[in-house]
Design an enzyme around this catalytic site. Structure first.
Site, PDB file in Angstrom:
ATOM      1  CE  LYS A   1      -4.453  -1.553   1.710  1.00  0.00           C
ATOM      2  NZ  LYS A   1      -5.494  -1.421   2.709  1.00  0.00           N
TER       3      LYS A   1
ATOM      4  CE  LYS B   1      -7.816 -10.741  -3.083  1.00  0.00           C
ATOM      5  NZ  LYS B   1      -7.304 -10.215  -1.839  1.00  0.00           N
TER       6      LYS B   1
ATOM      7  CE  LYS C   1     -16.730  -0.580  -6.824  1.00  0.00           C
ATOM      8  NZ  LYS C   1     -16.436   0.790  -6.483  1.00  0.00           N
TER       9      LYS C   1
END
Ligand code: SF4
Length: 332
Positions: free
Chosen positions: A113, A193, A196
């Site tokens: 991240k 994977k 969204k």
């Protein structure tokens, strides 16, 4: 509470997709008779990256609707929003005093991240696992159903338990992860994977028509098969990997052989898949429409869930503070 306890949560990042449904929600529903569930919509985790505040209320409501629509029965579980229970952040602060920074810095999710959000590497991104440990340990769960990407955080939670118990006395038990019959599904691109943010997902809330259109346009096939007359290889085809989840054995066999001997085309194969996915999701989608029209009921579920969760969470927090020498009844 005589049943064993499970705890899990999903971030309110927008419409849930079939990867969430197969990998999490369906699994939870399957074991609700055996385990009482605490299911948390983890909004405080969602704010560790840039987000649109004007959309957050709607996203939380959508997540609650989709929890209910997928079959989570509020009689058998508490569905609540993380930030409605103050004990989560309070216990996270306590855990921040236990976890070495070096352990937080080595978390894979923090590194990933941080790379993706280089301009916003905030402290909450680093201390995310403290909050996750608090989410879990407040409810003393027997199992924590999580995906593989959260396994490392649960390991860290187990380490926190050991450190806390060593320092303040035996109190928490180490939680165990639970994977159940996890059906992993790649995104429509066949590479990543389902997610969204990568826009390679099939949202639970799509209509049957939208689902078919999406599959026809975006689902990756065996790229070596250019023409219907070419022989295909289902073993390297993402559409076939979906058939293995959504289609019955006879149909899987028909497609496998038809693809290999070129008697079935990709258009027909995708249409069959869309139909089977739509059949599986039809009841969930009906429920999404039903609960979306009855927001008062959903709010009641969240309020009742928060009330139940709060009782357990506050008791845990009180006992923790007491063990740490922070409570003096003459003072408060
Ligand atoms: Fe894939 Fe089906 Fe096309 Fe074969 S027929 S390549 S399994 S989409």
């Amino acid at each position: 509470m005589s049943k064993k306890i499970m705890l899990s949560g999903i971030q309110p990042t927008g419409s849930l997709h079939i990867g969430n449904y197969l990998g999490a929600l369906k699994n939870w529903v399957n074991i609700l008779d055996e385990y009482y569930g605490f299911f948390c919509i983890v909004d405080y985790h969602a704010i560790t990256i840039e987000y649109d505040a004007s959309q957050m209320k709607k996203k939380i409501m959508d997540a609650a609707v989709e929890y209910l629509a997928s079959g989570l029965d509020p009689e058998k579980c508490s569905i609540f929003v993380q930030s409605d229970i103050k004990a989560h952040t309070e216990l996270a602060w306590i855990f921040n005093s236990i976890i070495p920074v070096a352990e937080l810095e080595r978390m894979t999710q923090y590194k990933d991240k941080s790379k993706k959000n280089a301009e916003n590497i905030n402290a909450a991104l680093l201390t995310y696992p403290s909050l996750m440990a608090a989410d879990i340990l407040l409810y003393h769960p027997d199992i924590v159903p999580v995906g593989e990407d959260q396994q490392q955080h649960v390991e860290l939670t187990r380490m926190i338990v050991r450190k806390f118990n060593n320092r303040y006395g035996e109190y928490f038990k180490e939680p165990n992860t639970y994977h159940g019959r996890v059906l992993r599904i790649l995104g429509l691109d066949g590479k990543n994977k389902m997610s969204k943010s990568l826009n390679n997902h099939i949202a639970l809330s799509l209509t049957a028509k939208e689902t078919e259109k999406l599959i026809m346009q975006k689902a990756m096939t065996d790229t070596n098969r250019k023409l219907k007359t070419d022989f295909g290889n289902p073993n390297i085809c993402n559409v076939y990997s979906y058939h293995k989840i959504f289609s019955d054995e006879d149909e899987q066999k028909e497609i496998y052989e038809g693809c290999k001997n070129a008697s079935i085309g990709c258009v027909q194969c995708k249409k069959m898949l869309a139909e089977n996915i739509n059949n599986e999701l039809a009841p969930v989608r009906e429920n999404i429409i039903k609960y979306s029209k009855d927001k008062d009921y959903v709010y009641d579920v969240l309020k009742e869930g928060a009330k139940n969760a709060s009782e357990t969470a506050e008791k845990t927090l009180y006992e923790v503070r007491d063990l740490m020498g922070l409570i003096d009844n003459k003072r408060i």
